[in-house]
Design a protein around this motif. Structure first.
Motif, PDB file in Angstrom:
ATOM      1  N   LEU A 118       7.974  56.075   4.730  1.00 33.15           N
ATOM      2  CA  LEU A 118       9.296  55.502   4.526  1.00 33.15           C
ATOM      3  C   LEU A 118      10.119  55.625   5.795  1.00 33.15           C
ATOM      4  O   LEU A 118       9.994  56.594   6.534  1.00 33.15           O
ATOM      5  N   MET A 119      10.973  54.645   6.008  1.00 31.09           N
ATOM      6  CA  MET A 119      11.987  54.770   7.054  1.00 31.09           C
ATOM      7  C   MET A 119      13.150  55.557   6.459  1.00 31.09           C
ATOM      8  O   MET A 119      13.644  55.223   5.376  1.00 31.09           O
ATOM      9  N   GLY A 120      13.580  56.570   7.184  1.00 34.93           N
ATOM     10  CA  GLY A 120      14.641  57.432   6.681  1.00 34.93           C
ATOM     11  C   GLY A 120      15.905  56.706   6.299  1.00 34.93           C
ATOM     12  O   GLY A 120      16.524  57.012   5.277  1.00 34.93           O
ATOM     13  N   GLN A 121      16.305  55.708   7.092  1.00 29.67           N
ATOM     14  CA  GLN A 121      17.556  55.002   6.810  1.00 29.67           C
ATOM     15  C   GLN A 121      17.491  54.200   5.518  1.00 29.67           C
ATOM     16  O   GLN A 121      18.538  53.842   4.973  1.00 29.67           O
ATOM     17  N   ASN A 122      16.306  53.914   5.008  1.00 23.60           N
ATOM     18  CA  ASN A 122      16.180  53.135   3.775  1.00 23.60           C
ATOM     19  C   ASN A 122      16.175  53.986   2.521  1.00 23.60           C
ATOM     20  O   ASN A 122      16.128  53.459   1.413  1.00 23.60           O
ATOM     21  N   ILE A 123      16.217  55.292   2.687  1.00 18.07           N
ATOM     22  CA  ILE A 123      16.162  56.175   1.519  1.00 18.07           C
ATOM     23  C   ILE A 123      17.498  56.199   0.783  1.00 18.07           C
ATOM     24  O   ILE A 123      17.532  56.168  -0.447  1.00 18.07           O
ATOM     25  N   GLU A 124      18.611  56.213   1.536  1.00 15.52           N
ATOM     26  CA  GLU A 124      19.927  56.241   0.889  1.00 15.52           C
ATOM     27  C   GLU A 124      20.087  55.026  -0.017  1.00 15.52           C
ATOM     28  O   GLU A 124      19.848  53.894   0.384  1.00 15.52           O
ATOM     29  N   GLY A 125      20.444  55.291  -1.253  1.00 15.00           N
ATOM     30  CA  GLY A 125      20.587  54.240  -2.257  1.00 15.00           C
ATOM     31  C   GLY A 125      19.308  53.996  -3.037  1.00 15.00           C
ATOM     32  O   GLY A 125      19.311  53.283  -4.033  1.00 15.00           O
ATOM     33  N   ASN A 126      18.204  54.578  -2.573  1.00 18.89           N
ATOM     34  CA  ASN A 126      16.909  54.420  -3.239  1.00 18.89           C
ATOM     35  C   ASN A 126      16.311  55.770  -3.625  1.00 18.89           C
ATOM     36  O   ASN A 126      15.096  55.892  -3.792  1.00 18.89           O
ATOM     37  N   GLU A 127      17.161  56.760  -3.774  1.00 19.71           N
ATOM     38  CA  GLU A 127      16.698  58.116  -4.043  1.00 19.71           C
ATOM     39  C   GLU A 127      15.846  58.208  -5.311  1.00 19.71           C
ATOM     40  O   GLU A 127      14.834  58.923  -5.322  1.00 19.71           O
ATOM     41  N   GLU A 128      16.231  57.505  -6.362  1.00 12.57           N
ATOM     42  CA  GLU A 128      15.472  57.591  -7.617  1.00 12.57           C
ATOM     43  C   GLU A 128      14.075  56.997  -7.450  1.00 12.57           C
ATOM     44  O   GLU A 128      13.111  57.507  -8.032  1.00 12.57           O
ATOM     45  N   ARG A 152      10.616  59.053  -7.898  1.00 10.86           N
ATOM     46  CA  ARG A 152       9.548  58.543  -8.770  1.00 10.86           C
ATOM     47  C   ARG A 152       8.231  58.449  -8.005  1.00 10.86           C
ATOM     48  O   ARG A 152       7.171  58.794  -8.527  1.00 10.86           O
ATOM     49  N   MET A 153       8.295  57.990  -6.751  1.00 11.94           N
ATOM     50  CA  MET A 153       7.083  57.908  -5.936  1.00 11.94           C
ATOM     51  C   MET A 153       6.413  59.276  -5.846  1.00 11.94           C
ATOM     52  O   MET A 153       5.200  59.399  -6.037  1.00 11.94           O
ATOM     53  N   LYS A 154       7.203  60.286  -5.546  1.00  9.17           N
ATOM     54  CA  LYS A 154       6.653  61.638  -5.436  1.00  9.17           C
ATOM     55  C   LYS A 154       6.096  62.096  -6.777  1.00  9.17           C
ATOM     56  O   LYS A 154       4.990  62.640  -6.847  1.00  9.17           O
ATOM     57  N   ALA A 155       6.846  61.884  -7.865  1.00  6.64           N
ATOM     58  CA  ALA A 155       6.412  62.321  -9.187  1.00  6.64           C
ATOM     59  C   ALA A 155       5.106  61.649  -9.610  1.00  6.64           C
ATOM     60  O   ALA A 155       4.285  62.257 -10.306  1.00  6.64           O
ATOM     61  N   GLU A 214       5.697  48.208   1.850  1.00 10.52           N
ATOM     62  CA  GLU A 214       6.244  48.219   0.489  1.00 10.52           C
ATOM     63  C   GLU A 214       7.413  47.260   0.303  1.00 10.52           C
ATOM     64  O   GLU A 214       7.918  47.117  -0.803  1.00 10.52           O
ATOM     65  N   LEU A 215       7.806  46.579   1.342  1.00 15.30           N
ATOM     66  CA  LEU A 215       9.019  45.759   1.309  1.00 15.30           C
ATOM     67  C   LEU A 215       8.865  44.406   0.622  1.00 15.30           C
ATOM     68  O   LEU A 215       9.866  43.774   0.309  1.00 15.30           O
ATOM     69  N   TYR A 216       7.637  43.955   0.417  1.00 13.11           N
ATOM     70  CA  TYR A 216       7.423  42.557   0.042  1.00 13.11           C
ATOM     71  C   TYR A 216       6.741  42.437  -1.319  1.00 13.11           C
ATOM     72  O   TYR A 216       5.710  43.063  -1.557  1.00 13.11           O
ATOM     73  N   LYS A 217       7.294  41.602  -2.191  1.00 11.73           N
ATOM     74  CA  LYS A 217       6.691  41.381  -3.503  1.00 11.73           C
ATOM     75  C   LYS A 217       5.281  40.840  -3.395  1.00 11.73           C
ATOM     76  O   LYS A 217       4.401  41.275  -4.148  1.00 11.73           O
ATOM     77  N   PRO A 218       4.975  39.908  -2.478  1.00  7.59           N
ATOM     78  CA  PRO A 218       3.581  39.452  -2.372  1.00  7.59           C
ATOM     79  C   PRO A 218       2.601  40.584  -2.056  1.00  7.59           C
ATOM     80  O   PRO A 218       1.445  40.540  -2.489  1.00  7.59           O
ATOM     81  N   THR A 219       3.057  41.608  -1.343  1.00  3.65           N
ATOM     82  CA  THR A 219       2.189  42.752  -1.069  1.00  3.65           C
ATOM     83  C   THR A 219       1.910  43.515  -2.361  1.00  3.65           C
ATOM     84  O   THR A 219       0.771  43.921  -2.614  1.00  3.65           O
ATOM     85  N   ALA A 220       2.926  43.698  -3.182  1.00  2.00           N
ATOM     86  CA  ALA A 220       2.726  44.358  -4.478  1.00  2.00           C
ATOM     87  C   ALA A 220       1.772  43.535  -5.338  1.00  2.00           C
ATOM     88  O   ALA A 220       0.857  44.087  -5.970  1.00  2.00           O
TER      89      ALA A 220
END
Length: 166
Positions: free
Chosen positions: A1-11, A15-18, A118-124
């Motif tokens: 993960l890029m650190g700056q993208n974590i804020e606002g996406n903490e949950e 969940r990823m870790k869990a 992880e940024l792109y729906k087509p990748t998912a």
């Protein structure tokens, strides 16, 4: 993960870790580290580590370099194993699930590491198709940390494209 993208996406990160996903450090702000001086390289990595640890309680053990670029200064100033890849899906460029699937199927090798974002729906969407197909081909999908453990370890400040490295 890029650190700056974590804020606002903490949950999501929690969940990823869990769920057992490996959370690595992709720098704080995706600067190309090979273009920075030693202090700025260390700052990007440390801030990325701190951002992850603030949410998960654990700093990442591994780093993936933005753009995969490295030089002697990068290697000397990152004190974690550096994980790159030997299969590049180019999902960031194509944003196309079919092309991402085609980039992986038939190209996987034992100990290989596939680059996806992880940024792109087509990748998912591609992942949902690739995982069962790779399993049918006999591949066991593991986190990079598991791969390292199974294949004898990894050294800080060293680049790895696959395991074992040779």
């Amino acid at each position: 993960l890029m650190g700056q993208n974590i804020e606002g996406n903490e949950e999501i990160v929690k969940r990823m870790k869990a769920e057992g996903h490996l959370i690595g450090n992709h720098s704080y702000s995706h600067k190309y580290l090979q273009k920075l001086g030693a202090a700025d390289i260390r700052k990007e990595i440390e801030m990325g580590n701190q951002a992850v640890a603030a949410v998960t309680g654990t700093a990442p053990a591994l780093v993936r370099l933005p753009g995969g670029g490295s030089n002697a200064a990068v290697l000397a100033n990152i004190h974690q194993p550096i994980i790159l890849w030997n299969v590049d899906t180019r999902d960031w460029a194509t944003k196309n699930a079919d092309q991402t699937v085609a980039a992986v199927l038939g190209k996987g090798k034992d100990g290989g590491i596939v680059l996806m974002h992880e940024l792109y729906k087509p990748t998912a969407d591609a992942t949902e198709r690739m995982v069962p197909a790779l399993a049918e081909q006999g591949f066991q999908l593991v986190t990079v940390s598991e791969l390292i453990r199974f294949r004898g370890g990894a050294a800080p400040g060293t680049l790895y494209y696959k395991f074992p490295p040779q």
